[in-house]
Scaffold this motif. Structure first.
Motif, PDB file in Angstrom:
ATOM      1  N   ARG A 410       0.848  -1.192   0.000  1.00  0.00           N
ATOM      2  CA  ARG A 410       0.000   0.000   0.000  1.00  0.00           C
ATOM      3  C   ARG A 410       0.890   1.250   0.000  1.00  0.00           C
ATOM      4  NH1 ARG A 410      -5.623   0.365   3.334  1.00  0.00           N
ATOM      5  NH2 ARG A 410      -6.424   2.258   2.411  1.00  0.00           N
ATOM      6  N   SER A 411       1.321   1.737   1.156  1.00  0.00           N
ATOM      7  CA  SER A 411       2.095   2.967   1.211  1.00  0.00           C
ATOM      8  C   SER A 411       3.574   2.661   1.368  1.00  0.00           C
ATOM      9  CB  SER A 411       1.604   3.802   2.394  1.00  0.00           C
ATOM     10  OG  SER A 411       2.388   4.940   2.580  1.00  0.00           O
ATOM     11  N   TRP A 412       4.442   3.464   0.726  1.00  0.00           N
ATOM     12  CA  TRP A 412       5.872   3.191   0.777  1.00  0.00           C
ATOM     13  C   TRP A 412       6.649   4.494   0.761  1.00  0.00           C
ATOM     14  CZ3 TRP A 412       2.753   3.254  -3.339  1.00  0.00           C
ATOM     15  CH2 TRP A 412       3.156   3.951  -4.478  1.00  0.00           C
ATOM     16  N   SER A 413       7.757   4.527   1.485  1.00  0.00           N
ATOM     17  CA  SER A 413       8.596   5.727   1.528  1.00  0.00           C
ATOM     18  C   SER A 413       9.957   5.337   2.070  1.00  0.00           C
ATOM     19  CB  SER A 413       7.943   6.782   2.436  1.00  0.00           C
ATOM     20  OG  SER A 413       8.788   7.885   2.631  1.00  0.00           O
ATOM     21  N   ILE A 414      11.029   5.901   1.478  1.00  0.00           N
ATOM     22  CA  ILE A 414      12.393   5.601   1.920  1.00  0.00           C
ATOM     23  C   ILE A 414      13.261   6.834   1.694  1.00  0.00           C
ATOM     24  CG2 ILE A 414      13.101   4.629  -0.305  1.00  0.00           C
ATOM     25  CD1 ILE A 414      14.690   2.482   1.353  1.00  0.00           C
ATOM     26  N   PHE A 421      13.173   3.324   6.026  1.00  0.00           N
ATOM     27  CA  PHE A 421      11.947   3.138   5.238  1.00  0.00           C
ATOM     28  C   PHE A 421      10.744   2.895   6.119  1.00  0.00           C
ATOM     29  CE2 PHE A 421      13.917  -1.238   4.952  1.00  0.00           C
ATOM     30  CZ  PHE A 421      12.964  -1.946   5.665  1.00  0.00           C
ATOM     31  N   GLN A 422       9.564   3.140   5.539  1.00  0.00           N
ATOM     32  CA  GLN A 422       8.287   2.845   6.207  1.00  0.00           C
ATOM     33  C   GLN A 422       7.314   2.321   5.161  1.00  0.00           C
ATOM     34  OE1 GLN A 422       6.575   5.723   9.028  1.00  0.00           O
ATOM     35  NE2 GLN A 422       4.600   5.459   8.006  1.00  0.00           N
ATOM     36  N   THR A 424       3.382   0.232   4.553  1.00  0.00           N
ATOM     37  CA  THR A 424       2.152  -0.363   5.076  1.00  0.00           C
ATOM     38  C   THR A 424       1.808  -1.548   4.168  1.00  0.00           C
ATOM     39  OG1 THR A 424       0.763   1.118   3.779  1.00  0.00           O
ATOM     40  CG2 THR A 424       1.340   1.835   6.006  1.00  0.00           C
TER      41      THR A 424
ATOM     42  N   TYR B 371       9.954  12.101  -0.584  1.00  0.00           N
ATOM     43  CA  TYR B 371       9.294  10.789  -0.637  1.00  0.00           C
ATOM     44  C   TYR B 371       8.041  10.767   0.228  1.00  0.00           C
ATOM     45  CZ  TYR B 371       9.710   6.315  -2.887  1.00  0.00           C
ATOM     46  OH  TYR B 371       9.526   5.258  -3.748  1.00  0.00           O
ATOM     47  N   ARG B 373       4.301  10.126   1.008  1.00  0.00           N
ATOM     48  CA  ARG B 373       3.258   9.200   0.572  1.00  0.00           C
ATOM     49  C   ARG B 373       2.143   9.152   1.612  1.00  0.00           C
ATOM     50  NH1 ARG B 373       5.885   9.810  -3.165  1.00  0.00           N
ATOM     51  NH2 ARG B 373       6.690   8.336  -4.706  1.00  0.00           N
ATOM     52  N   GLU B 374       0.922   8.892   1.131  1.00  0.00           N
ATOM     53  CA  GLU B 374      -0.224   8.826   2.027  1.00  0.00           C
ATOM     54  C   GLU B 374      -0.248   7.491   2.751  1.00  0.00           C
ATOM     55  OE1 GLU B 374      -4.433  10.550   1.323  1.00  0.00           O
ATOM     56  OE2 GLU B 374      -4.545   8.435   0.747  1.00  0.00           O
ATOM     57  N   LEU B 385      10.294  12.307   4.466  1.00  0.00           N
ATOM     58  CA  LEU B 385      11.578  12.551   5.138  1.00  0.00           C
ATOM     59  C   LEU B 385      12.019  13.990   4.949  1.00  0.00           C
ATOM     60  CD1 LEU B 385      12.259   9.355   3.565  1.00  0.00           C
ATOM     61  CD2 LEU B 385      13.224   9.544   5.857  1.00  0.00           C
ATOM     62  N   ARG B 406      12.460  10.927   9.605  1.00  0.00           N
ATOM     63  CA  ARG B 406      11.186  10.575   8.966  1.00  0.00           C
ATOM     64  C   ARG B 406      10.079  11.269   9.735  1.00  0.00           C
ATOM     65  NH1 ARG B 406       8.937   7.583   5.680  1.00  0.00           N
ATOM     66  NH2 ARG B 406      10.829   6.399   5.186  1.00  0.00           N
TER      67      ARG B 406
END
Lengths: 505, 459
Positions: A410-414, A421-422, A424, B371, B373-374, B385, B406
């Motif tokens: 679903r959701s991604w970020s790095i 990173f995080q 869901t 980066y 994101r919802e 970040l 973050r």
């Protein structure tokens, strides 16, 4: 691979004539290198909502580009007018850009040598080109899927989308390589939306079918059971809406390939791009913690970790016969026994690193997403290999006393060096004493790349391996979008930080 | 062979369809860019493209086909494909009468152009900046882009509209040779007449100078000044998430529990005004709807509808959402289509960013976000970040550089919790400005408890 012939509509276009005059004009200026790329990329996007067509759009991106190396500086120009006069004009524009660039090019560009491929042809593997299927059939299929979902209890709305691409390229360079290619890919999804009857909370549940380098047969049950998956979605959504909110803390995770592919993409795929590691993306996509001085020594992850770069796997979204610098597709190791051992390369980077990497040759990772964009180093299919005798997913869950099983992305970020990173997911299940005990809500997992991969304690067997992927990987300035697949098995990770997303506000 | 003009292509397309009605959109784009890294130019180029979209309309059905085209035969092929597709299509849910009209005065004007020459002064200065950076043992990485897209919109109702849109931006990241710190400056421009590579390098030098002292801080909630760039990063998400249909159907932060939208509700601080205005000085955008396909927030039938200043949030209340004629009928609200710029103003704000920093006794000053994101649409929780410079503020002054973080925050909630704001200035989203949305004007905001969820080791 693939038994199809190049689309006759593409084959009839005058690319060979334009290439000849453009390259001849470049030769007049004594360039070090010149290449000509002619592309036709067909897109079709169909979207439906609650059983009705919402939008259908066909796009056809057609044009050509000339790239030159003159006195060690790049020059690039692109156009859409398919005449020999225009091919000459575009070639001269590229020369002019190289001349403007030369005074600011402080390190001359050189290209790693590459064999000449004399008029080769390659076509990807599929049965039915989706562009040969009537739009009405596509709308009927997608609208039918969403109608079926909104007729189910607990589903308020449903949306569906189908993206399809046919990519034709002709590459020619002054050395004599001529390569003509055709690729087909598609990405379907359906998402159901619902509201909890008493709490008012809303959420959604999406199909897990990954995008694939396949044809229309993918949607009709030959390779993925959409009917079976759609049948489970209302119940899964209802369970998710009624699920308890997760307690933040440290958990052991079992991650299904439908989620793990994206973690691989962000924390390994991008981190092992040599252009990033060398700073060429520092102003935009970022750099990489996995710098070349650590090649052969960086303990990236646990000893169970074997990651490959591959531009040859059948049905892969980044699979080609030849890249956009005329380099033949290859496969190689990026991480072996948990140690960084390789990078993704194009010809200029391969030259700058000499024999240290891939014997001084490019491994075929140059790609441009359109005829108006310059080729840059883009991702191969980067995949985590399964354990040959590894367990199935139930066997992995059985190894966890208190943990969470993660399914779907679903959701991604790095961050811009690929550390923090995080992510869901679609579904999170509580694991207690090796057994699943129902879904959880509001879950996100957060980690540092090397901590996470070093915590991998078990890898599933080949029976758990799936090829996931993305249509929309962004990189470069001006921005380009690429498709890429990532295969992986299910795997176990110990002591990963879990957030409760409701508690973050 | 002489190239056919965009107007000719539009008229030829309208002359041959077999469908009842037709809309033609021609985008003529000239673009040029320079990119550099490690104090040397890397990739660069010039491009010219002509994209034609043909929207065939037959009774309740529509179909859109777009492609590169420059001669009558290619246009005829596009029209033929659209006509075939519309016969194959099912009824569209957003069907509506086409916008009526005549030819605008500028319809016959030639498309605007740009080329590598737009960077002539900048490129010379950039070469000087590379030399200075080498002398100071610093490394520069960056990108400049300029394009001019001229849009011609024509329909079988007689409507003929033209819009010329220059879009330019610059961004440069600087690092010391040991890569121990990072700083960034960037912004938007219409013509590069106001962009200096030497000024860009001077600003980076100042910021890299702040990195002389380095402080490690843990995750937590910090009194934080978000500069206009970072506010733009977040407000664009708030704007893109403001689709009326999705809100009406209960799937966004703008949904009212139990059904319907929150239009009219006090959602954020009462001093907040968020709006779009196609005539906003310096951020001029198309004054009419141009959509090649229908979606949750667009309708091909609305092509040509005039756009005007639209409040999305006024006096803290949700005033409007992104509406097509179709969704406006669904929600019972006015027709308020999307506009290609965004302005955030805080009533009564008079300070500038430095004065906001001067008011912070112990906190942080960001540079930009990345980066994003919802995470949760119900609250519009976003994650992302910090990047290229988080600075420690003590006693109202910048005293050093801090590690990256973050964050997990909702832009809607930030507009409720901020305690101070600067005046609104032109800004540029680091995350979205390059490729999607460069026309923003935002203030700096001070948020007393910005949620830094974890530390990022990235430099």
């Amino acid at each position: 691979m693939g038994s199809h012939e190049i689309d006759p509509a593409f084959a009839a276009l005058p690319y060979r004539r334009l290439a000849d005059v453009a390259l001849a004009r470049c030769q007049d200026f004594g360039v070090d290198h010149a290449d000509f790329r002619f592309e036709r990329v067909r897109y079709q996007h169909v979207s439906v909502r609650d059983g009705q067509l919402q939008g259908a759009e066909d796009t056809d991106d057609l044009g050509f580009a000339v790239r030159v190396l003159l006195d060690g500086a790049w020059g690039f120009a692109a156009g859409v007018v398919l005449t020999t006069d225009e091919a000459v004009r575009v070639a001269e524009s590229a020369i002019n850009v190289a001349r403007v660039a030369a005074p600011m090019t402080r390190r001359p560009v050189q290209l790693a040598p590459e064999p000449v491929y004399d008029d080769v042809t390659w076509c990807s593997s599929y049965d039915v080109n989706p562009f040969d299927v009537a739009l009405a059939d596509k709308v009927e299929l997608l609208a039918g899927w969403t109608s079926r979902l909104i007729g189910a209890p607990g589903v308020d709305h449903a949306a569906g989308s189908l993206q399809q691409v046919q990519e034709n390229k002709f590459y020619a360079d002054l050395a004599g390589t001529r390569a003509t290619q055709q690729r087909v890919r598609l990405e379907p999804y359906v998402e159901a939306f619902g509201t909890h009857p008493t709490s008012g909370a809303f959420d959604s549940m999406r199909t897990l079918a990954p995008p694939a380098g396949r044809g229309w047969e993918y949607l009709t049950g030959a390779h993925f059971d959409f009917d079976a998956e759609l049948a489970t979605i209302p119940e899964l959504l209802a369970e998710k809406l009624a699920a308890p909110s997760v307690e933040a803390g440290s958990y052991d995770l079992v991650i299904h390939p439908s989620n793990l592919w994206l973690t691989i993409h962000e924390s390994i795929g991008h981190a092992t791009e040599l252009d990033r590691a060398l700073g060429y993306e520092a102003n935009y996509a970022g750099t990489s913690f996995a710098t070349p001085d650590q090649l052969g020594t960086l303990q990236y992850g646990s000893e169970l970790m074997h990651v490959t770069g591959d531009r040859t796997v059948e049905h892969g979204l980044a699979t080609v016969g030849y890249d956009d610098e005329g380099v033949q597709a290859q496969s190689w190791d990026l991480i072996r026994d948990g140690v960084l051992v390789g990078y993704q390369l194009d010809r200029s980077m391969a030259h700058s690193y000499g024999a240290q990497l891939n014997d001084g040759r490019s491994n075929g990772c140059a790609y441009a997403d359109s005829p108006s964009h310059v080729p840059i180093q883009r991702m191969a299919n980067v995949s985590l290999q399964p354990a040959p005798d590894g367990p199935d997913t139930d066997g992995l869950i059985d190894q966890v006393e208190r943990g969470i099983y993660v399914v779907g992305d679903r959701s991604w970020s790095i961050d811009m060096q690929r550390y923090n990173f995080q992510f869901t997911g679609q579904r999170f299940y509580r694991i207690e004493h090796g057994r699943l005990t129902g879904q959880l809500r509001d879950v996100a997992y957060q980690a540092t790349t090397t901590d996470f991969w070093r915590s991998m304690s078990a890898v599933g067997g080949p029976q758990t391996y799936e090829l996931g992927g993305a249509f929309n990987c962004g990189k470069a300035q001006p921005g380009q979008v690429a498709s890429v697949s990532h295969g992986c098995p299910s795997a176990v990770f110990r002591g990963v930080r879990i957030l409760n997303t409701r508690e973050e506000i | 062979m002489a190239q056919t003009t965009p107007q000719d292509l539009a008229e030829q397309a309208l002359a041959v369809p077999t469908s009842e009605q037709c809309i033609v959109i021609v985008h003529d784009t000239h673009a040029a860019n320079l990119r550099w890294a490690n104090n040397t130019l890397t990739t660069n180029g010039v491009m010219h493209g002509m994209q034609v979209s043909v929207i065939a309309l037959d009774g309740p059905r529509s179909a859109s086909v777009s492609g590169s085209a420059w001669n009558p035969d290619q246009v005829a092929d596009l029209v033929g494909a659209a006509d075939a597709a519309v016969r194959d299509a099912s009824p569209a849910e957003d069907v509506a009468p086409l916008v009526e009209g005549a030819a605008a005065e500028d319809w016959t004007d030639a498309p605007g152009e740009t080329g590598i020459a737009v960077f002539e002064r900048f490129a010379t200065e950039l070469g000087q900046a590379f030399e200075s950076a080498e002398a100071q043992r610093r490394i520069l990485y960056g990108f400049v882009s300029h394009d001019v897209t001229t849009t011609y919109l024509a329909s079988s109702t007689g409507l003929r509209l033209r819009h010329e849109q220059p879009t330019g931006h610059y961004g440069c990241t600087g690092k010391p040779a040991d890569l121990s710190a990072s700083a960034w400056v960037g912004g938007a421009t219409r013509d590069f007449g106001d962009v200096s590579a030497l000024d860009m390098f001077d600003r980076l030098t100042t910021r890299l100078g702040w990195a002389g002292r380095s402080v490690d801080l843990p995750a937590g909630r910090y009194d934080t000044v978000l500069p206009p760039t970072a506010v733009a990063d977040l407000m664009i998400d708030a704007y893109w998430g403001a689709g009326a249909r999705v809100a009406h159907e209960g799937q966004s932060v703008y949904s009212r529990p139990g059904g319907g939208t929150r239009i009219g509700e006090l959602m954020v601080d009462e001093h907040v005004r968020l709006y779009s205005d196609p005539s906003y000085a310096g951020l001029q955008a198309a004054p009419f709807v141009v959509d090649a396909t229908s979606s949750n927030t667009s309708s091909v039938y609305d092509n040509g509808l005039p756009l005007s200043k639209t409040d999305w949030i006024a006096d803290g209340r949700l005033a409007a959402l992104l509406q097509t004629r179709h969704t406006a009928a669904m929600t019972g609200q006015p027709i308020t289509p999307a506009i290609d710029n965004l302005v955030l103003e805080i009533a009564g704000a008079t300070d500038d960013e430095s004065e906001l920093v001067a008011g912070v006794d112990d906190g942080l000053l960001l540079t930009c976000l990345w980066y994003i994101r919802e995470v949760d649409p119900q609250t519009m929780l976003l994650t992302g970040l910090t990047r290229d410079g988080v600075y420690r503020v003590e006693g109202g002054e910048v005293t050093g550089v801090v590690n990256n973080f973050r964050f997990n925050e909702s832009p809607v909630d930030l507009l409720r919790r901020f305690t101070a704001a600067s005046t609104t200035v032109p800004s540029f989203s680091r995350e979205w400005g390059d490729d999607y949305f460069s026309r923003t004007a935002t203030p700096a905001l001070r948020v007393p408890d910005f949620n830094m969820s974890s530390v990022s080791q990235a430099l």
